[in-house]
Design an enzyme around this catalytic site. Structure first.
Site, PDB file in Angstrom:
ATOM      1  N   GLY A   1       0.697  -1.396   0.074  1.00  0.00           N
ATOM      2  CA  GLY A   1       0.070   0.007  -0.227  1.00  0.00           C
ATOM      3  C   GLY A   1       0.871   1.194  -0.013  1.00  0.00           C
TER       4      GLY A   1
ATOM      5  N   TRP B   1       2.436   1.820  -3.441  1.00  0.00           N
ATOM      6  CA  TRP B   1       1.274   2.010  -4.483  1.00  0.00           C
ATOM      7  C   TRP B   1       1.051   3.728  -4.647  1.00  0.00           C
ATOM      8  CZ3 TRP B   1      -3.068   5.093  -3.683  1.00  0.00           C
ATOM      9  CH2 TRP B   1      -4.286   5.068  -4.372  1.00  0.00           C
ATOM     10  N   HIS B   2       1.366   4.304  -3.384  1.00  0.00           N
ATOM     11  CA  HIS B   2       1.401   5.918  -3.128  1.00  0.00           C
ATOM     12  C   HIS B   2       2.413   6.445  -4.080  1.00  0.00           C
ATOM     13  CE1 HIS B   2      -1.310   5.092   0.070  1.00  0.00           C
ATOM     14  NE2 HIS B   2      -2.012   6.199  -0.282  1.00  0.00           N
ATOM     15  N   GLY B   3       3.458   5.731  -4.191  1.00  0.00           N
ATOM     16  CA  GLY B   3       4.463   6.162  -4.820  1.00  0.00           C
ATOM     17  C   GLY B   3       6.035   5.350  -4.773  1.00  0.00           C
TER      18      GLY B   3
END
Length: 487
Positions: free
Chosen positions: A320, A323-325
């Site tokens: 997760g 997923w953000h960066g």
């Protein structure tokens, strides 16, 4: 187009709304077509160079879904699903993580220019939406033969760029039978749009002005961030991302309501949570749902024993974070939340259902918020050394208030940040204010306090919403991106 830009609010939105409502009276199919075209225009006008990525993704996933439907009960279902999910992840990995991979594998001798790839806008969101669709087709809980409907499912502009991450089964019945224009949808939609705009422009962007200088200074290895500055920067960013994502979530739900569509609720006062488990039930709720249903549960969830549950939690949250960066700061942020969740579950297993005193609840809330603040430092920092320098400042390692005689923090900044925190913690959230109009998909819990603050179709409420909209409109001419637009 930014939701908080003049061209979106005064040109695109009125034209898309008028076209949809006029055509809906003629034929629902035409209305869906107009909304689909408007959604493509919304994306392509903003990202013309990379729009082919989303178009190719839609074509590929639609075709994969059709094949999955035909072989659903056969032995080819799982391999085709693996191929479809793998293709999505490969595309996401190429555009989002190639640079990260090249930078962290110098021993391979790869040309750094290989990683210089423009990131298509919203790729994480439209990729996860379609992965969920393919899995649901395989599970026989989704099916879509109509290409136009599928295009709208993926591209519907209120959720396209930054969520919520929607499920096929919750959206397609609404597209199949569009409801007529209702006064309650207009009231709730315009109110949420006004509240969201105000929160973004007045609250989030103001806090950004107090957070950015501190994090910028922390990037300098020669700068030691003192205690007051570190707390101002960390608290201001904690408030900024709260109001920024809260504002976007309000606007997404409100915009969808103008077209008679209910999106799933995605934000529910997460800083009121008294533990990390509850925080993740309130923050980016549809991402949490996706990670639980399509990653945590398939990994075994809590069915394989406590030790495996903790490993699964850590793995899911690291993913997760990524997923953000593509950055080690996001990896650490995700890992911290995975550790926090594991500790929270361990505590629950040990403590059981024993009631907690008011004092214990206050300690639990403060501990939860402190953990969230520390994790946000890594989320916001440009790199790990910057985050470490901020954390040193938070514990007073570098003194109290100045940098070489210069005051980086201000009592004004601390006071504004504290005031907005108090507002977020005490006031009902936007969906609670408009709860009588039933906005969005999902249950709305009445607020603990100020229960009388409920939107009504009265002159007083209309004036209040008009004032919020006017204040926001006066500050539209230098719009800033929502923080989640580039994730």
């Amino acid at each position: 187009m930014l939701f908080n830009s003049p061209e979106f609010l005064f040109l695109f939105l009125p034209l898309a709304f008028a076209g949809y409502q006029l055509l809906r009276r003629v034929d629902a199919r035409w209305a869906i077509a107009s909304l689909t075209i408007a959604s493509f225009v919304f994306y392509i006008a903003w990202e013309p160079a990379n729009s082919w990525v989303m178009i190719l993704s839609i074509l590929g996933n639609y075709a994969c879904g059709l094949i999955l439907e035909r072989v659903r009960g056969g032995r080819w279902g799982s391999p085709i699903l693996a191929l479809g999910v793998g293709a999505n992840l490969l595309a996401l990995g190429y555009f989002k993580y190639t640079g990260f991979f090249v930078a962290n594998t110098p021993f391979l001798g790869l040309d750094p220019a290989i990683g210089d790839i423009a990131l298509p806008l919203g790729i994480s969101f439209f990729t996860f939406t379609q992965i969920a669709y393919l899995v649901d087709v395989r599970r026989a809980i989704a099916s879509e033969a109509d290409f136009l409907n599928y295009c709208l499912f993926v591209t519907f502009f209120p959720h396209l760029i930054a969520g919520p991450i929607v499920h096929h089964k919750e959206m397609m019945p609404q597209f199949a039978a569009p409801r007529p224009l209702l006064s309650q949808d207009m009231v709730a939609g315009l109110s949420l749009l006004s509240i969201g705009l105000f929160k973004k422009i007045v609250f989030a962007d103001t806090l950004a002005g107090y957070a950015a200088p501190v994090f910028a200074q922390a990037q300098n290895p020669a700068t030691a961030i003192p205690l007051l500055a570190a707390w101002q920067g960390s608290l201001a960013y904690t408030g900024q991302i709260y109001f920024d994502f809260s504002a976007y979530s309000d606007m997404a739900v409100g915009l969808a309501l103008l077209f008679g569509i209910n999106l799933p609720l995605n934000f529910n006062s997460p800083y009121k949570a008294r533990n990390i488990i509850d925080f993740w039930r309130r923050w980016h709720m549809t991402l949490s749902r996706f990670l639980r249903d399509y990653l945590y549960v398939p990994l075994g969830g809590n069915r394989l024993g406590r030790r495996r549950r903790y490993v699964n939690l850590l793995l899911v949250m690291v993913i997760g974070g990524l997923w953000h960066g593509a950055s080690w700061t996001f990896v650490v942020w995700g890992a911290l939340h995975g550790i926090f969740l594991a500790i929270n579950h361990l505590w629950r297993d040990w403590r059981g259902d024993r009631p907690t005193s008011k004092f214990g609840q206050a300690i639990a809330w403060a501990t939860t918020l402190l953990c969230v603040i520390v994790a946000w430092v890594f989320f916001r920092a440009a790199d790990l050394p910057t985050a470490i320098r901020l954390l040193q400042g938070l514990v007073g390692y570098n003194g109290f208030g100045t940098i070489g005689g210069a005051q980086l923090a201000s009592w004004e900044g601390l006071a504004v940040t504290a005031g907005l925190f108090a507002l977020a913690l005490a006031a009902p959230n936007s969906q609670q204010i408009v709860r009588d109009f039933k906005p969005g998909l999902g249950a709305i819990v009445p607020p603990d306090r100020f229960k009388g603050i409920v939107l009504r179709p009265t002159a007083l409420w209309a004036t209040a919403m008009a004032v919020l909209l006017l204040v926001a409109a006066l500050n539209l001419w230098a719009p800033s991106e929502f923080l989640y637009y580039r994730f």
